[in-house]
Write a protein that holds these residues in place. Structure first.
Motif, PDB file in Angstrom:
ATOM      1  N   GLN A 160      49.065  35.315  42.367  1.00 44.77           N
ATOM      2  CA  GLN A 160      48.095  34.277  42.017  1.00 44.77           C
ATOM      3  C   GLN A 160      47.407  33.832  43.343  1.00 44.77           C
ATOM      4  O   GLN A 160      46.351  33.403  43.469  1.00 44.77           O
ATOM      5  N   SER A 161      48.228  33.752  44.422  1.00 41.59           N
ATOM      6  CA  SER A 161      47.715  33.202  45.835  1.00 41.59           C
ATOM      7  C   SER A 161      46.878  34.064  46.271  1.00 41.59           C
ATOM      8  O   SER A 161      45.816  33.816  46.928  1.00 41.59           O
ATOM      9  N   PHE A 162      46.809  35.402  46.156  1.00 34.44           N
ATOM     10  CA  PHE A 162      46.011  36.651  46.489  1.00 34.44           C
ATOM     11  C   PHE A 162      44.863  36.512  45.800  1.00 34.44           C
ATOM     12  O   PHE A 162      43.742  36.651  46.209  1.00 34.44           O
ATOM     13  N   ILE A 163      44.732  36.181  44.609  1.00 36.15           N
ATOM     14  CA  ILE A 163      43.357  35.881  43.663  1.00 36.15           C
ATOM     15  C   ILE A 163      42.684  34.783  43.996  1.00 36.15           C
ATOM     16  O   ILE A 163      41.438  34.841  44.247  1.00 36.15           O
ATOM     17  N   ILE A 164      43.271  33.504  44.682  1.00 33.04           N
ATOM     18  CA  ILE A 164      42.670  32.446  45.001  1.00 33.04           C
ATOM     19  C   ILE A 164      42.254  32.654  46.424  1.00 33.04           C
ATOM     20  O   ILE A 164      41.047  32.392  46.602  1.00 33.04           O
ATOM     21  N   HIS A 165      42.720  33.434  47.128  1.00 34.49           N
ATOM     22  CA  HIS A 165      42.366  33.880  48.513  1.00 34.49           C
ATOM     23  C   HIS A 165      41.239  34.811  48.288  1.00 34.49           C
ATOM     24  O   HIS A 165      40.198  34.622  49.207  1.00 34.49           O
TER      25      HIS A 165
ATOM     26  N   GLY B  42      38.643  33.680  51.516  1.00 38.71           N
ATOM     27  CA  GLY B  42      39.849  33.134  52.426  1.00 38.71           C
ATOM     28  C   GLY B  42      39.592  31.984  53.126  1.00 38.71           C
ATOM     29  O   GLY B  42      40.295  31.792  54.287  1.00 38.71           O
ATOM     30  N   MET B  43      38.780  31.368  52.659  1.00 40.96           N
ATOM     31  CA  MET B  43      38.475  29.867  53.243  1.00 40.96           C
ATOM     32  C   MET B  43      39.601  29.080  53.524  1.00 40.96           C
ATOM     33  O   MET B  43      40.069  28.444  54.608  1.00 40.96           O
ATOM     34  N   LEU B  44      40.300  28.733  52.370  1.00 38.16           N
ATOM     35  CA  LEU B  44      41.300  27.925  52.195  1.00 38.16           C
ATOM     36  C   LEU B  44      42.574  28.271  53.138  1.00 38.16           C
ATOM     37  O   LEU B  44      43.148  27.718  53.633  1.00 38.16           O
ATOM     38  N   SER B  45      43.032  29.538  52.835  1.00 39.06           N
ATOM     39  CA  SER B  45      44.024  30.102  53.445  1.00 39.06           C
ATOM     40  C   SER B  45      43.990  30.350  54.935  1.00 39.06           C
ATOM     41  O   SER B  45      44.731  29.942  55.631  1.00 39.06           O
ATOM     42  N   ASN B  46      42.964  30.558  55.228  1.00 40.89           N
ATOM     43  CA  ASN B  46      42.342  30.811  56.850  1.00 40.89           C
ATOM     44  C   ASN B  46      42.442  29.546  57.629  1.00 40.89           C
ATOM     45  O   ASN B  46      43.036  29.317  58.526  1.00 40.89           O
ATOM     46  N   LYS B  47      42.042  28.362  56.742  1.00 39.01           N
ATOM     47  CA  LYS B  47      42.390  27.105  57.436  1.00 39.01           C
ATOM     48  C   LYS B  47      43.658  26.700  57.671  1.00 39.01           C
ATOM     49  O   LYS B  47      43.981  25.821  58.589  1.00 39.01           O
ATOM     50  N   ILE B  48      44.515  26.857  56.529  1.00 38.00           N
ATOM     51  CA  ILE B  48      45.892  26.540  56.481  1.00 38.00           C
ATOM     52  C   ILE B  48      46.596  27.305  57.589  1.00 38.00           C
ATOM     53  O   ILE B  48      47.227  27.101  58.349  1.00 38.00           O
TER      54      ILE B  48
ATOM     55  N   LEU C 205      48.853  30.878  62.611  1.00 36.62           N
ATOM     56  CA  LEU C 205      48.664  32.241  62.376  1.00 36.62           C
ATOM     57  C   LEU C 205      47.386  32.678  62.530  1.00 36.62           C
ATOM     58  O   LEU C 205      46.397  31.810  62.511  1.00 36.62           O
ATOM     59  N   SER C 206      47.115  33.948  62.731  1.00 37.32           N
ATOM     60  CA  SER C 206      45.882  34.526  63.016  1.00 37.32           C
ATOM     61  C   SER C 206      44.944  34.824  61.611  1.00 37.32           C
ATOM     62  O   SER C 206      43.777  34.768  61.668  1.00 37.32           O
ATOM     63  N   ASP C 207      45.568  34.896  60.623  1.00 35.03           N
ATOM     64  CA  ASP C 207      44.695  35.276  59.346  1.00 35.03           C
ATOM     65  C   ASP C 207      45.442  34.700  58.229  1.00 35.03           C
ATOM     66  O   ASP C 207      46.669  34.329  58.090  1.00 35.03           O
ATOM     67  N   GLY C 208      44.691  34.543  57.209  1.00 33.46           N
ATOM     68  CA  GLY C 208      45.226  33.836  55.953  1.00 33.46           C
ATOM     69  C   GLY C 208      46.092  34.723  54.950  1.00 33.46           C
ATOM     70  O   GLY C 208      46.736  34.016  54.173  1.00 33.46           O
ATOM     71  N   VAL C 209      45.905  35.884  55.145  1.00 29.80           N
ATOM     72  CA  VAL C 209      46.842  36.898  54.480  1.00 29.80           C
ATOM     73  C   VAL C 209      48.212  36.787  54.653  1.00 29.80           C
ATOM     74  O   VAL C 209      48.966  36.702  53.957  1.00 29.80           O
ATOM     75  N   PHE C 210      48.636  36.262  55.998  1.00 23.79           N
ATOM     76  CA  PHE C 210      49.842  35.871  56.092  1.00 23.79           C
ATOM     77  C   PHE C 210      50.353  34.707  55.441  1.00 23.79           C
ATOM     78  O   PHE C 210      51.456  34.590  54.939  1.00 23.79           O
ATOM     79  N   MET C 211      49.447  33.709  55.279  1.00 27.13           N
ATOM     80  CA  MET C 211      50.003  32.643  54.567  1.00 27.13           C
ATOM     81  C   MET C 211      50.347  33.113  52.794  1.00 27.13           C
ATOM     82  O   MET C 211      50.982  32.564  52.406  1.00 27.13           O
ATOM     83  N   VAL C 212      49.659  33.973  52.441  1.00 29.93           N
ATOM     84  CA  VAL C 212      49.676  34.427  50.878  1.00 29.93           C
ATOM     85  C   VAL C 212      50.828  35.258  50.989  1.00 29.93           C
ATOM     86  O   VAL C 212      51.827  35.110  50.001  1.00 29.93           O
ATOM     87  N   VAL C 213      51.333  35.723  52.101  1.00 30.37           N
ATOM     88  CA  VAL C 213      52.508  36.677  52.088  1.00 30.37           C
ATOM     89  C   VAL C 213      53.751  35.633  52.325  1.00 30.37           C
ATOM     90  O   VAL C 213      54.764  35.789  51.546  1.00 30.37           O
ATOM     91  N   ILE C 214      53.718  34.591  52.972  1.00 27.36           N
ATOM     92  CA  ILE C 214      54.684  33.582  53.242  1.00 27.36           C
ATOM     93  C   ILE C 214      54.838  32.812  52.067  1.00 27.36           C
ATOM     94  O   ILE C 214      56.134  32.501  51.601  1.00 27.36           O
TER      95      ILE C 214
END
Length: 123
Positions: free
Chosen positions: A59-64, A69-75, A81-90
């Motif tokens: 679900q978080s990857f679909i939102i990303h 990736g705007m929201l996850s990159n900002k968070i 962290l360097s990339d929003g994909v790390f937030m998806v995994v975390i």
């Protein structure tokens, strides 16, 4: 077989509960799935971990992807962290841990009321 059934029940019930209720409703669904379907401690924990971890990860990857990736990159920048994909995994790992412990708590709650209690080592 119980592992797969418990995992499917957790995923389906949590998906529909997340549509209408807060994020912690997935823990309640995992608790009841652990209480309804018996198993072993490790199997019960991993069914909740896999079920909710993958559900939240997908679900978080679909939102990303939908938001480019705007929201996850900002968070991710807030956490250094360097990339929003790390937030998806975390977030998937955190949901997996919540699901695992919720399912294990439901299973242990069920065992608390069972008649065939082990005597233990020191009794």
């Amino acid at each position: 077989m119980k592992f797969i059934i418990r995992t499917i029940i957790i995923v389906v019930a949590s998906h529909f509960s997340l549509l209408y209720f807060p994020w912690w409703s997935m823990a309640i669904c995992a608790f009841f799935a652990g209480a309804l379907i018996a198993g072993k401690n490790l199997s019960t924990f991993f069914s909740g971990f896999v079920g909710l971890g993958f559900l939240w990860l997908i679900q978080s990857f679909i939102i990303h992807n939908d938001s480019n990736g705007m929201l996850s990159n900002k968070i991710a920048e807030l956490f250094g962290l360097s990339d929003g994909v790390f937030m998806v995994v975390i977030s998937g790992l955190v949901a997996g841990i919540v699901g695992g412990f919720s399912t294990l708590s439901g299973f242990r709650f069920r065992r608390m009321f069972s008649r065939n209690k082990s005597r233990g080592l020191y009794r």
